[in-house]
Design a protein around this motif. Structure first.
Motif, PDB file in Angstrom:
ATOM      1  N   ASN A   1      -4.680 -32.961 -34.091  1.00 61.63           N
ATOM      2  CA  ASN A   1      -3.705 -31.872 -33.880  1.00 61.63           C
ATOM      3  C   ASN A   1      -4.103 -30.997 -32.694  1.00 61.63           C
ATOM      4  O   ASN A   1      -3.247 -30.553 -31.918  1.00 61.63           O
ATOM      5  N   VAL A   2      -5.409 -30.758 -32.572  1.00 63.54           N
ATOM      6  CA  VAL A   2      -5.914 -29.936 -31.474  1.00 63.54           C
ATOM      7  C   VAL A   2      -5.639 -30.629 -30.139  1.00 63.54           C
ATOM      8  O   VAL A   2      -5.193 -29.999 -29.172  1.00 63.54           O
ATOM      9  N   ARG A   3      -5.908 -31.939 -30.075  1.00 64.18           N
ATOM     10  CA  ARG A   3      -5.649 -32.684 -28.834  1.00 64.18           C
ATOM     11  C   ARG A   3      -4.185 -32.634 -28.454  1.00 64.18           C
ATOM     12  O   ARG A   3      -3.819 -32.440 -27.294  1.00 64.18           O
TER      13      ARG A   3
ATOM     14  N   ILE B   1     -12.115 -27.942 -37.406  1.00 63.21           N
ATOM     15  CA  ILE B   1     -11.869 -28.602 -36.114  1.00 63.21           C
ATOM     16  C   ILE B   1     -12.051 -30.108 -36.247  1.00 63.21           C
ATOM     17  O   ILE B   1     -11.266 -30.899 -35.685  1.00 63.21           O
TER      18      ILE B   1
ATOM     19  N   HIS C   1      -8.836 -32.592 -35.459  1.00 63.28           N
ATOM     20  CA  HIS C   1      -9.092 -32.898 -34.054  1.00 63.28           C
ATOM     21  C   HIS C   1      -7.884 -33.507 -33.352  1.00 63.28           C
ATOM     22  O   HIS C   1      -7.609 -33.232 -32.182  1.00 63.28           O
TER      23      HIS C   1
ATOM     24  N   LEU D   1      -4.600 -23.010 -23.997  1.00 62.46           N
ATOM     25  CA  LEU D   1      -5.116 -23.014 -25.366  1.00 62.46           C
ATOM     26  C   LEU D   1      -4.230 -22.314 -26.391  1.00 62.46           C
ATOM     27  O   LEU D   1      -4.553 -22.320 -27.582  1.00 62.46           O
TER      28      LEU D   1
ATOM     29  N   THR E   1     -12.826 -25.242 -27.868  1.00 60.58           N
ATOM     30  CA  THR E   1     -13.005 -24.652 -29.197  1.00 60.58           C
ATOM     31  C   THR E   1     -13.923 -23.427 -29.225  1.00 60.58           C
ATOM     32  O   THR E   1     -13.964 -22.734 -30.234  1.00 60.58           O
TER      33      THR E   1
ATOM     34  N   VAL F   1      -3.328 -24.420 -29.284  1.00 58.63           N
ATOM     35  CA  VAL F   1      -4.525 -24.774 -30.069  1.00 58.63           C
ATOM     36  C   VAL F   1      -4.836 -23.650 -31.047  1.00 58.63           C
ATOM     37  O   VAL F   1      -5.116 -23.890 -32.234  1.00 58.63           O
TER      38      VAL F   1
ATOM     39  N   LYS G   1      -2.281 -23.854 -33.921  1.00 55.10           N
ATOM     40  CA  LYS G   1      -2.506 -24.965 -34.844  1.00 55.10           C
ATOM     41  C   LYS G   1      -3.617 -24.656 -35.832  1.00 55.10           C
ATOM     42  O   LYS G   1      -3.596 -25.122 -36.974  1.00 55.10           O
ATOM     43  N   LEU G   2      -4.603 -23.869 -35.390  1.00 56.78           N
ATOM     44  CA  LEU G   2      -5.733 -23.549 -36.255  1.00 56.78           C
ATOM     45  C   LEU G   2      -5.553 -22.208 -36.967  1.00 56.78           C
ATOM     46  O   LEU G   2      -6.477 -21.694 -37.599  1.00 56.78           O
TER      47      LEU G   2
ATOM     48  N   ILE H   1     -11.986 -20.449 -30.043  1.00 58.90           N
ATOM     49  CA  ILE H   1     -11.557 -20.479 -31.437  1.00 58.90           C
ATOM     50  C   ILE H   1     -12.674 -19.971 -32.349  1.00 58.90           C
ATOM     51  O   ILE H   1     -12.442 -19.173 -33.266  1.00 58.90           O
TER      52      ILE H   1
ATOM     53  N   ASN I   1     -13.633 -32.213 -29.267  1.00 62.98           N
ATOM     54  CA  ASN I   1     -13.843 -30.847 -28.782  1.00 62.98           C
ATOM     55  C   ASN I   1     -14.982 -30.128 -29.501  1.00 62.98           C
ATOM     56  O   ASN I   1     -14.959 -28.908 -29.658  1.00 62.98           O
TER      57      ASN I   1
END
Length: 524
Positions: free
Chosen positions: A243-245, A237, A241, A348, A321, A351, A354-355, A324, A272
């Motif tokens: 990419n998550v945003r 994460i 970060h 989400l 997160t 998100v 992406k992860l 996640i 996050n």
């Protein structure tokens, strides 16, 4: 704002993009999810060993320990729900969440033909003191009263907070209604309060006592072994970060365009994750550096990763997160959210992608309203429906007061107003005496009208006192069904009804049918 639960219940295809786990009403969604989870691996032995030790310390039932042992099996899946560690379990919906997870796990165990266990994730890492510091019960007069924790939390996670003295709690429970269960419930609450080492454990022990026969597993993410287990996910994460945003922003825009109001509203730069040093603060990113909200000191990615390696206990997820981390640690067949959670989970999906994950099935929690026999009887006697209480009973109060007005108060005052108006009209010729007479008459008439209005208010106050018994019953009805002008399940504590009905109340909750996602009346 659109009603998301009803949208999912009646036309899931409209929001399918936002819930890639699939339609919670379709068994095919669960079958597909099970196949996906079989392709992933989990640290099952460490999970089971740690959970077993934790639950032995809680004094958990053999049914719970059996469920934990099943987690060692690679075929075992989990239905998960969660909530902050509220005082005495917090509002009724906490119990409803737990029971939904229990019932759904049981149902899917039968339909999938494989072990499925219920898990309650206790959000003890949260530091929102206002969210958990109070709960509400109904006293012996049937009126709503608070039960409060002292202090302000000091910005520390709930799991680091000490349990209050029993005396602090007991004094707030003394005005509970007398019943055959009251004494034993208070004795049990005392035992739990004195046994618990922190607020998270206090919560777990209390909820466990209510649902112990169903084998619910409690997951405390602050346990060091779980922190260590989650640290690779925290590292990922931190690395991703940005990419998550972006993923959150993209899906949130689509969600708003569909007509929903977003629950998660980033202010900019969120990583996050939280860092506790020792106060829990959000990690932010700006101008190529990391920093903590409210502090000037900057951190490099390497420095944060070194701290994570040596002290993973100091890191914790935020609302974005936490799901996640849950997905990373546990084979999550479905997650049971409340309406607000369901809304932010909808933001989400990207998100998760992406992860490297697929969001689990989102299965809305049970919703219920408890109706005691006396409330049912009074509703029937007054010709009221539940919807009338939800709309507010002020009009009904006014009608009750006026129905008992045998002296025609309004008519008498109206006649007096007409007489006053006529009398002042008869004085109008006196304006010829002096230029100021008109002004004197207007001022005097205004004063008389003011005094008349004051007298009328006092008369109606006296009339309301004559109706106090009926008004008191209406107030008790509102305090019980719509406490604090809100839904009962969002305010009242389960002990309100456990003290009155014992564990038979929890049994009634367990009889609520799954699947319709609508409010269910529990008739006691």
């Amino acid at each position: 704002m659109r009603d998301l639960v009803q949208t999912i219940a009646t036309c899931f295809e409209q929001v399918a993009l936002f819930f890639p786990g699939g339609d919670p009403k379709a068994q095919a969604s669960f079958e597909k999810r099970a196949v996906y989870l079989d392709s992933r691996t989990y640290s099952r032995e460490l999970l089971a060993d740690t959970l077993r030790e934790y639950h032995l310390n809680l004094g958990s039932s053999s049914e719970t320990l059996k469920m934990i042992e099943e987690l060692r099996n690679k075929e075992t899946l989990a239905v998960i729900t969660g909530q902050q560690a509220g005082i005495l379990t917090g509002p009724l919906y906490t119990l409803y969440k737990a029971m939904t997870a229990i019932l759904l796990a049981k149902e899917q165990r039968e339909k999938l033909g494989r072990p499925v266990v219920p898990v309650f994730w206790i959000a003890g890492e949260d530091h929102d003191w206002q969210e958990i510091r109070e709960t509400y019960l109904l006293n012996s007069q049937g009126n709503i009263v608070p039960c409060l924790l002292p202090g302000d939390g000091g910005g520390k996670s709930i799991g680091h907070q000490k349990v209050p003295s029993w005396e602090t709690i007991e004094t707030q429970l003394l005005d509970m209604p007398e019943s055959e269960f009251r004494s034993s419930v208070i004795t049990k609450c005392r035992q739990i309060t004195e046994q618990a080492e922190n607020l998270t454990q206090w919560f777990a022990l209390t909820l466990q006592w209510l649902v112990q026969k169903w084998g619910l597993i409690f997951f405390d993410p602050m346990i060091p072994q779980f922190k260590q287990l989650a640290s690779p996910m925290y590292e990922q994460i931190l690395k991703m970060h940005g990419n998550v945003r972006d993923a959150l922003a993209e899906r949130t825009k689509e969600w708003v365009d569909l007509g929903f109001k977003p629950q998660i509203k980033p202010t900019g730069g969120e990583v996050n994750l939280f860092l506790s040093v020792p106060e829990r603060r959000a990690i932010l990113f700006r101008e190529e550096s990391f920093y903590l909200r409210g502090q000037k000191k900057t951190w490099s990615l390497d420095a944060l990763n070194q701290l994570l390696t040596g002290n993973p206990d100091s890191f914790s997820p935020n609302v974005v997160t936490r799901p996640i981390v849950q997905e990373y640690l546990l084979p999550t067949l479905a997650y049971v959210p409340g309406p607000g959670e369901l809304n932010y989970w909808a933001q989400l999906g990207e998100v998760f992608a992406k992860l490297g994950f697929i969001m689990p099935i989102l299965y809305p929690r049970l919703s219920a309203v408890v109706l005691t026999a006396s409330w049912q009887k009074y509703l029937k006697r007054q010709g009221l429906k539940l919807e009338d209480v939800y709309s507010g009973l002020q009009e009904h109060r006014n009608r009750c007061i006026r129905e008992q007005d045998m002296l025609n108060i309004d008519e008498r005052f109206q006649r007096l107003r007409n007489q006053i108006r006529k009398s002042y009209a008869e004085l109008k010729p006196l304006e010829d005496i002096d230029v100021n007479v008109n002004k004197w008459l207007e001022r005097n008439e205004a004063k008389v009208k003011y005094q008349l209005e004051y007298l009328e208010r006092k008369i109606w106050q006296a009339q309301r006192k004559r109706c106090k018994d009926q008004l008191s019953r209406l107030q008790q009805l509102e305090d019980g069904i719509t406490p604090n002008n809100s839904r009962q399940e969002r305010v009242l504590n389960p002990l309100t009804f456990v003290m009155r009905y014992g564990h038979s109340f929890v049994d009634r909750v367990s009889e609520i049918p799954l699947g319709d996602f609508d409010e269910y009346p529990i008739l006691m």
